[in-house]
Scaffold this motif. Structure first.
Motif, PDB file in Angstrom:
ATOM      1  N   GLY A 171       0.820  -1.217   0.000  1.00 23.69           N
ATOM      2  CA  GLY A 171       0.000   0.000   0.000  1.00 23.69           C
ATOM      3  C   GLY A 171       0.851   1.263   0.000  1.00 23.69           C
ATOM      4  N   GLU A 172       2.027   1.190   0.651  1.00 25.94           N
ATOM      5  CA  GLU A 172       2.978   2.314   0.617  1.00 25.94           C
ATOM      6  C   GLU A 172       3.589   2.451  -0.775  1.00 25.94           C
ATOM      7  OE1 GLU A 172       4.289   4.450   3.263  1.00 25.94           O
ATOM      8  OE2 GLU A 172       2.372   3.868   4.134  1.00 25.94           O
ATOM      9  N   LYS A 175       1.047   4.025  -2.974  1.00 25.24           N
ATOM     10  CA  LYS A 175       0.979   5.465  -2.683  1.00 25.24           C
ATOM     11  C   LYS A 175       2.123   6.205  -3.387  1.00 25.24           C
ATOM     12  CE  LYS A 175       2.374   6.858   1.462  1.00 25.24           C
ATOM     13  NZ  LYS A 175       2.418   7.151   2.907  1.00 25.24           N
ATOM     14  N   TYR A 219      -9.389   9.221  -2.704  1.00 26.92           N
ATOM     15  CA  TYR A 219      -8.044   8.966  -2.175  1.00 26.92           C
ATOM     16  C   TYR A 219      -6.981   9.679  -3.015  1.00 26.92           C
ATOM     17  CZ  TYR A 219      -3.695   6.635  -0.986  1.00 26.92           C
ATOM     18  OH  TYR A 219      -2.397   6.399  -0.624  1.00 26.92           O
ATOM     19  N   TRP A 227       0.032  16.206  -0.979  1.00 22.72           N
ATOM     20  CA  TRP A 227       1.442  16.240  -1.408  1.00 22.72           C
ATOM     21  C   TRP A 227       1.840  17.642  -1.831  1.00 22.72           C
ATOM     22  CZ3 TRP A 227       5.378  13.397  -0.440  1.00 22.72           C
ATOM     23  CH2 TRP A 227       6.505  13.380  -1.259  1.00 22.72           C
ATOM     24  N   MET A 238      12.264  26.140   4.427  1.00 27.43           N
ATOM     25  CA  MET A 238      13.714  26.124   4.211  1.00 27.43           C
ATOM     26  C   MET A 238      14.219  27.538   3.942  1.00 27.43           C
ATOM     27  SD  MET A 238      13.764  22.645   1.961  1.00 27.43           S
ATOM     28  CE  MET A 238      15.409  22.085   2.344  1.00 27.43           C
TER      29      MET A 238
ATOM     30  N   ARG B 162       4.954  23.351  -9.334  1.00 28.26           N
ATOM     31  CA  ARG B 162       4.201  23.422  -8.081  1.00 28.26           C
ATOM     32  C   ARG B 162       4.453  24.718  -7.318  1.00 28.26           C
ATOM     33  NH1 ARG B 162       2.260  18.216  -6.445  1.00 28.26           N
ATOM     34  NH2 ARG B 162       3.238  16.540  -7.621  1.00 28.26           N
ATOM     35  N   LEU B 223      20.170  22.145   1.961  1.00 24.12           N
ATOM     36  CA  LEU B 223      18.927  22.201   1.183  1.00 24.12           C
ATOM     37  C   LEU B 223      18.564  20.808   0.658  1.00 24.12           C
ATOM     38  CD1 LEU B 223      17.108  24.603   0.147  1.00 24.12           C
ATOM     39  CD2 LEU B 223      18.344  24.394  -2.013  1.00 24.12           C
ATOM     40  N   GLY B 226      17.709  18.490   3.585  1.00 25.55           N
ATOM     41  CA  GLY B 226      16.453  18.928   4.203  1.00 25.55           C
ATOM     42  C   GLY B 226      15.251  18.582   3.339  1.00 25.55           C
ATOM     43  N   TRP B 227      15.420  18.748   2.026  1.00 26.89           N
ATOM     44  CA  TRP B 227      14.324  18.468   1.096  1.00 26.89           C
ATOM     45  C   TRP B 227      14.025  16.972   1.065  1.00 26.89           C
ATOM     46  CZ3 TRP B 227      10.576  21.130  -0.718  1.00 26.89           C
ATOM     47  CH2 TRP B 227       9.885  20.763  -1.888  1.00 26.89           C
ATOM     48  N   ALA B 230      12.273  16.132   4.277  1.00 23.32           N
ATOM     49  CA  ALA B 230      10.907  16.659   4.312  1.00 23.32           C
ATOM     50  C   ALA B 230       9.990  15.831   3.413  1.00 23.32           C
ATOM     51  CB  ALA B 230      10.902  18.128   3.885  1.00 23.32           C
ATOM     52  N   LEU B 231      10.493  15.446   2.241  1.00 23.67           N
ATOM     53  CA  LEU B 231       9.685  14.641   1.334  1.00 23.67           C
ATOM     54  C   LEU B 231       9.386  13.278   1.926  1.00 23.67           C
ATOM     55  CD1 LEU B 231      10.049  16.830  -0.798  1.00 23.67           C
ATOM     56  CD2 LEU B 231      10.648  15.059  -2.430  1.00 23.67           C
ATOM     57  N   ARG B 232      10.404  12.705   2.548  1.00 25.56           N
ATOM     58  CA  ARG B 232      10.183  11.390   3.148  1.00 25.56           C
ATOM     59  C   ARG B 232       9.184  11.479   4.300  1.00 25.56           C
ATOM     60  NH1 ARG B 232      15.277   9.281   1.380  1.00 25.56           N
ATOM     61  NH2 ARG B 232      16.336  10.703   2.774  1.00 25.56           N
ATOM     62  N   ALA B 234       6.824  13.787   4.658  1.00 28.26           N
ATOM     63  CA  ALA B 234       5.499  14.045   4.082  1.00 28.26           C
ATOM     64  C   ALA B 234       4.918  12.758   3.524  1.00 28.26           C
ATOM     65  CB  ALA B 234       5.607  15.107   2.985  1.00 28.26           C
ATOM     66  N   PHE B 235       5.774  11.962   2.896  1.00 27.11           N
ATOM     67  CA  PHE B 235       5.324  10.694   2.334  1.00 27.11           C
ATOM     68  C   PHE B 235       4.818   9.759   3.434  1.00 27.11           C
ATOM     69  CE2 PHE B 235       6.102   6.315   1.017  1.00 27.11           C
ATOM     70  CZ  PHE B 235       5.366   6.288  -0.145  1.00 27.11           C
ATOM     71  N   THR B 236       5.604   9.671   4.511  1.00 26.83           N
ATOM     72  CA  THR B 236       5.242   8.767   5.611  1.00 26.83           C
ATOM     73  C   THR B 236       3.921   9.179   6.261  1.00 26.83           C
ATOM     74  OG1 THR B 236       7.592   8.465   6.006  1.00 26.83           O
ATOM     75  CG2 THR B 236       6.116   7.737   7.746  1.00 26.83           C
ATOM     76  N   ASP B 237       3.690  10.504   6.327  1.00 23.17           N
ATOM     77  CA  ASP B 237       2.485  11.008   6.999  1.00 23.17           C
ATOM     78  C   ASP B 237       1.196  10.710   6.231  1.00 23.17           C
ATOM     79  OD1 ASP B 237       3.961  11.971   9.034  1.00 23.17           O
ATOM     80  OD2 ASP B 237       3.970  14.060   8.379  1.00 23.17           O
ATOM     81  N   MET B 238       1.312  10.398   4.948  1.00 24.48           N
ATOM     82  CA  MET B 238       0.095  10.223   4.163  1.00 24.48           C
ATOM     83  C   MET B 238      -0.370   8.763   4.224  1.00 24.48           C
ATOM     84  SD  MET B 238       1.279  12.669   1.034  1.00 24.48           S
ATOM     85  CE  MET B 238      -0.322  13.166   0.451  1.00 24.48           C
ATOM     86  N   ASP B 239      -1.677   8.587   4.132  1.00 27.43           N
ATOM     87  CA  ASP B 239      -2.229   7.233   4.240  1.00 27.43           C
ATOM     88  C   ASP B 239      -1.830   6.384   3.042  1.00 27.43           C
ATOM     89  OD1 ASP B 239      -3.541   7.900   6.556  1.00 27.43           O
ATOM     90  OD2 ASP B 239      -5.339   8.582   5.499  1.00 27.43           O
ATOM     91  N   PRO B 240      -1.492   5.119   3.283  1.00 24.23           N
ATOM     92  CA  PRO B 240      -1.224   4.228   2.148  1.00 24.23           C
ATOM     93  C   PRO B 240      -2.517   3.912   1.401  1.00 24.23           C
ATOM     94  CG  PRO B 240      -1.171   2.993   4.206  1.00 24.23           C
ATOM     95  CD  PRO B 240      -1.337   4.439   4.577  1.00 24.23           C
ATOM     96  N   LEU B 241      -2.366   3.444   0.190  1.00 26.21           N
ATOM     97  CA  LEU B 241      -3.538   3.001  -0.568  1.00 26.21           C
ATOM     98  C   LEU B 241      -4.078   1.719   0.066  1.00 26.21           C
ATOM     99  CD1 LEU B 241      -5.319   3.278  -3.139  1.00 26.21           C
ATOM    100  CD2 LEU B 241      -3.713   1.731  -4.256  1.00 26.21           C
TER     101      LEU B 241
END
Lengths: 243, 243
Positions: A171-172, A175, A219, A227, A238, B162, B223, B226-227, B230-232, B234-241
């Motif tokens: 599931g990860e 995602k 979803y 994201w 930053m 973005r 930078l 840190g990026w 931060a991406l990792r 943010a990724f971890t915080d989101m729900d898996p499918l």
């Protein structure tokens, strides 16, 4: 264009494909590019396709027809013992289509260009993942890079490079792949929703975890917005460059 | 390959270029691709180049030599009244090089391929930003898309899509561009450090905010890390499918 991803994890395989095909920018359509052959309890074989749609459809048709019509003793996707042999069958089908259509395509100044991601598991083996080229030859994914991409792969590669790890849950992994699609969809018009997904659990020999994600899927919308927001927040947090 | 970005903000312009050139993967070198012509108080003109190095160097040399050797009355980068005229000069130089070298390049099966980002400000005008093609023709950035990319643009485009907004500060714009470079550097070997940067403040008519960012630059390393973190996160915080 097209965008497809195959991911090989410790716990199984994840496949995703967009569904847009186009003959020029003014002629787009929706076609399935994720194909599954399944015999519950024995094998799941998945094929993702990119390139000339007539060629990829011909390859799929040959592989499917042979299952019922191949002479006794001739191997098919449902009878081979290993995924390596399955990859060779796909390669042979590519060469068969080239033998039939290649010359006419050349005469018309069209390219004979296809690539496939083939993955799955046949009883007696671990899950395996391959990329098959226009020449019918192929490579297999090893330990170091757990994913394969075909089609418009560049926009969505950075997130895979940063996040993909073999020990992720399926599931990860799904995602992560959807975020990779989100970046690609924003930047390239020739990749389009819906997205077909298959999550294959190792040793399940079942393709039941399939779904199609539409544009308005809650979803996917939440993921895409979340994201974007997270990236913007991380960016804001930053320090700017001070010259 | 190459990666260059030009960004037009309300407060001025930001330019960035990598410095890697390669003739095959086994022959890489470092060359400056960010070129500045400056007359303090009157004009700053910046040119970023991608494509065949011999061609881009020839174009730069023609533009530079003409400043001192052009006959009376013939326009040069230091004498033109508008950035539009400067873009036409660059286009003319491209056509001049094609007239000299194009046939021999074709005979050698080499491509005559160059692209430039031209930007700057000449007294009496607002800052302007152009992209110039191999044919010597060009486009100018308007309100809707504030950035231009040349070379290997795909990996680094999602972050620009973005985050880019015309009301960013120059230091924020530079930070965004460096993150875009970070994604590109990770994915494509033919784009390499160091990165040359120029931050041009509107109405300053000065190119003093220039720097070269080396591999071990503490700001860039912070930078980049840190990026990634931060991406990792943010990724971890989101729900898996969940299928």
């Amino acid at each position: 264009m097209t965008y497809c991803v195959g991911l090989k994890l410790d716990r199984g395989l994840v496949f995703a494909a967009d569904t847009r095909t186009n003959a020029g920018l003014d002629n787009i359509a929706t076609f399935k590019k994720l194909h599954v052959w399944e015999e519950r309890g024995d094998r799941v074989i998945t094929l993702l396709s990119a390139g000339n749609l007539a060629v990829t459809q011909a390859v799929i048709s040959i592989l499917s027809e042979h299952i019922n019509t191949a002479p006794e003793g001739r191997p098919t996707l449902m009878s081979v013992d290993t995924m390596f042999q399955a990859a060779r069958l796909v390669g042979s089908a590519v060469r068969e289509v080239r033998a039939i259509d290649g010359e006419a395509l050349n005469a018309n100044a069209d390219n004979f260009f296809v690539t496939f991601i083939l993955g799955g598991q046949i009883k007696g083996e671990e899950p395996r993942l391959f990329q098959i080229y226009s020449a019918g030859n192929f490579i297999e994914v090893g330990q170091d890079t757990p994913f394969l991409q075909i089609g418009e792969h560049k926009y969505g590669k950075p997130i895979l490079d940063r996040v993909a790890r073999p020990d992720m849950r399926l599931g990860e992994g799904a995602k992560m792949i959807l975020l990779s699609f989100d970046s690609t969809l924003r930047s390239n018009l020739s990749v389009g929703m819906p997205i077909d997904l298959l999550l294959y659990n190792k040793d399940s020999f079942s393709a039941e975890r399939q779904l199609r994600i539409q544009q308005d899927d809650p979803y996917f919308q939440k993921l895409s917005k979340g994201w974007s927001d997270a990236l913007r927040d991380a960016f804001t947090d930053m320090d700017p460059l001070d010259v």
